[in-house]
Design an enzyme around this catalytic site. Structure first.
Site, PDB file in Angstrom:
ATOM      1  N   ASP A   1       0.859  -1.192   0.000  1.00 54.82           N
ATOM      2  CA  ASP A   1       0.000   0.000   0.000  1.00 54.82           C
ATOM      3  C   ASP A   1       0.888   1.233   0.000  1.00 54.82           C
ATOM      4  O   ASP A   1       2.026   1.174  -0.462  1.00 54.82           O
ATOM      5  CB  ASP A   1      -0.947  -0.034   1.198  1.00 54.82           C
ATOM      6  CG  ASP A   1      -2.283   0.660   0.924  1.00 54.82           C
ATOM      7  OD1 ASP A   1      -2.251   1.815   0.479  1.00 54.82           O
ATOM      8  OD2 ASP A   1      -3.353   0.043   1.147  1.00 54.82           O
TER       9      ASP A   1
ATOM     10  N   HIS B   1       2.075   1.923  -3.216  1.00 52.93           N
ATOM     11  CA  HIS B   1       1.126   2.866  -3.805  1.00 52.93           C
ATOM     12  C   HIS B   1       1.624   4.305  -3.740  1.00 52.93           C
ATOM     13  O   HIS B   1       0.834   5.239  -3.887  1.00 52.93           O
ATOM     14  CB  HIS B   1      -0.236   2.749  -3.114  1.00 52.93           C
ATOM     15  CG  HIS B   1      -0.913   1.440  -3.345  1.00 52.93           C
ATOM     16  ND1 HIS B   1      -2.159   1.141  -2.839  1.00 52.93           N
ATOM     17  CD2 HIS B   1      -0.524   0.335  -4.032  1.00 52.93           C
ATOM     18  CE1 HIS B   1      -2.504  -0.101  -3.194  1.00 52.93           C
ATOM     19  NE2 HIS B   1      -1.523  -0.600  -3.915  1.00 52.93           N
TER      20      HIS B   1
END
Length: 467
Positions: A290, A313
């Site tokens: 993430d 991310h």
């Protein structure tokens, strides 16, 4: 009448220096497991290391049971320089150290050492000894810890949680006593956490059990109201959820970390910041499933630099304004960071229907390699459609956002996305941006909606900004 330890040590030190013929063994004065050379004792007649210490001469004089101060003087009579202050500092350092093994920790990775850690912490935190107090998690051992809270305030102004070995979480979800936080520091001022060791959250069992449906999972390291703490020189792996949370802290500094989890591990952010100010994060490598770093509401004056991000991310502001909430983030500087194989690069994400602001944010000196969405402002962020009760005409105000000296490649043609809400994003500045597509014979392009500002020397061209 109780005699202070410092006075006792000083008297013994003076007596040793003044009595070269004493028959008292040095072993009876100096603790067995420390070396005065670590604290500045120097002998000039033997080879020394880079710090000027001569381990060989000292070993001959102090490591033999029968050796006395007198025999040591005979071997070094012409050149010895003895430092009573160094001796005193060494003794005090010895009394300032709290090794978890001395409080019952086993360190075999099988026995739960949580109670022993809490005993060591309690003893350290309650100690009135002067100077920095250090809790030691020794090298060469693997300590199994369940959910644990190290709470302050402590009596000492500076405390060091030194992780030299490894700390590992339970690999059985049913064994967890707290499924929100694993290792929690709260209200501890002057805290340093370091040591060169590693923390393993055993997250795989959680990812498998929760799957796509999701479930409550613990954060590996959580800091709450620990003003001015420093976290450095550690490897943190496989957190069940996000690896580090910084909440309600003023002036923390994070550097020299390796944070890693598989790229398909769910919600395993590297570092999450919320309701904190004057935060510095630097010189670290973060690779997770993430966000490498997420800056959430209530945060200001954040400096992030020299970060290697990927996979993951990217570095995100938000998400902000969820459930119609008022959110605010301002004064953020992200500089000299690289992104490799990430889903996003530098991102600002806000929910429809929220309010507040994200402003005065600068991204500078950024490099992308094989990044899907290098630059993105997404004001239509949601994981499901807004409910009818959500006023989607409202939005978090995004303004004063600067992108400067940015280059690299993207895996798609769309290199820049500025998808702003109806109120628009204002004062967006693009200066010296160069992002090319990895796709053969394809040119990168920018998409923008309701974005206002200026652009100079940028590729691709951003049509809604003034040139």
């Amino acid at each position: 009448m109780k005699v202070p330890l410092t006075a006792t040590v000083l008297v013994l030190t003076i007596w040793l220096v003044a009595s070269p013929n004493s028959s008292c063994s040095a072993r009876r004065v100096v603790p067995d497991d420390f070396d005065l050379f670590d604290y500045g004792a120097v002998h000039h007649n033997t080879p020394t290391d880079d710090e000027g210490f001569s381990q060989e001469a000292f070993r001959e004089g102090w490591e033999t049971e029968s050796t006395t101060r007198d025999s040591f003087n005979r071997g070094n009579a012409q050149t010895e320089e003895y430092d009573p202050q160094a001796f005193l500092e060494a003794w005090e350092a010895k009394t300032n150290t709290f090794n978890v093994v001395d409080y019952g920790a086993v360190g075999n990775g099988l026995v739960d050492d949580t109670k022993a850690f809490l005993k060591a912490w309690g003893a350290m935190c309650a100690s009135s000894t002067q100077g920095t107090l250090t809790l030691v998690v020794p090298k060469g051992k693997r300590f199994l810890l369940n959910a644990v809270a190290f709470e302050g305030p402590c009596r000492a102004s500076k405390v060091n949680f030194q992780i030299q070995g490894s700390i590992v979480a339970p690999n059985n979800i049913g064994a967890w006593t707290n499924k929100e936080m694993w290792i929690h520091f709260s209200d501890v001022q002057g805290l340093t956490v370091n040591g060169g060791g590693r923390i393993d959250g055993n997250g795989a069992v959680w990812w498998k059990a929760c799957g796509s449906k999701g479930c409550q999972r613990p954060t590996a390291l959580h800091f709450n109201k620990c003003h001015g703490f420093q976290l450095s020189r550690l490897a943190i792996f496989n957190s069940p959820k996000n690896h580090i949370s910084i909440c309600s802290c003023n002036g923390p500094r994070v550097l020299g970390l390796l944070i890693w989890a598989p790229k398909d591990s769910p919600n395993t952010d590297g570092i999450d910041i919320s309701r904190s100010t004057r935060v510095t994060i630097q010189s670290s490598h973060i690779a997770t499933g993430d966000d490498c770093i997420a800056i959430n509401s209530g945060s200001s004056y954040i400096k992030i630099r020299d970060i290697r991000c990927g996979p993951g991310h990217g570095i995100s502001i938000g998400s902000l304004g969820e459930h119609g909430e008022y959110s605010q983030v301002e004064e953020v500087q992200v500089s000299n960071c690289s992104f490799k194989g990430t889903t996003n690069g530098v991102r600002i994400k806000t929910w429809e229907g929220g309010s507040g602001y994200a402003r005065k944010i600068t991204f500078e000196g950024i490099t992308f390699e094989d990044t899907k969405n290098p630059i993105i402002i997404d004001q239509h962020y949601f994981d499901k459609r807004p409910t009818s009760a959500t006023d989607i005409s409202k939005s978090v105000q995004v303004s004063d956002i600067t992108y400067r000296n940015i280059n690299g490649t993207c895996t798609d043609e769309k290199a820049i996305t500025l998808a702003c809400a109806g109120g628009g994003c204002t004062n967006i500045v693009m200066n010296n941006v160069n992002i090319k597509s990895d796709l053969p014979n394809k040119r990168s392009y920018a998409y923008c909606d309701n974005a206002h500002g200026t652009s100079a020397f940028s590729l691709p061209s951003v049509p809604c900004l003034l040139h």
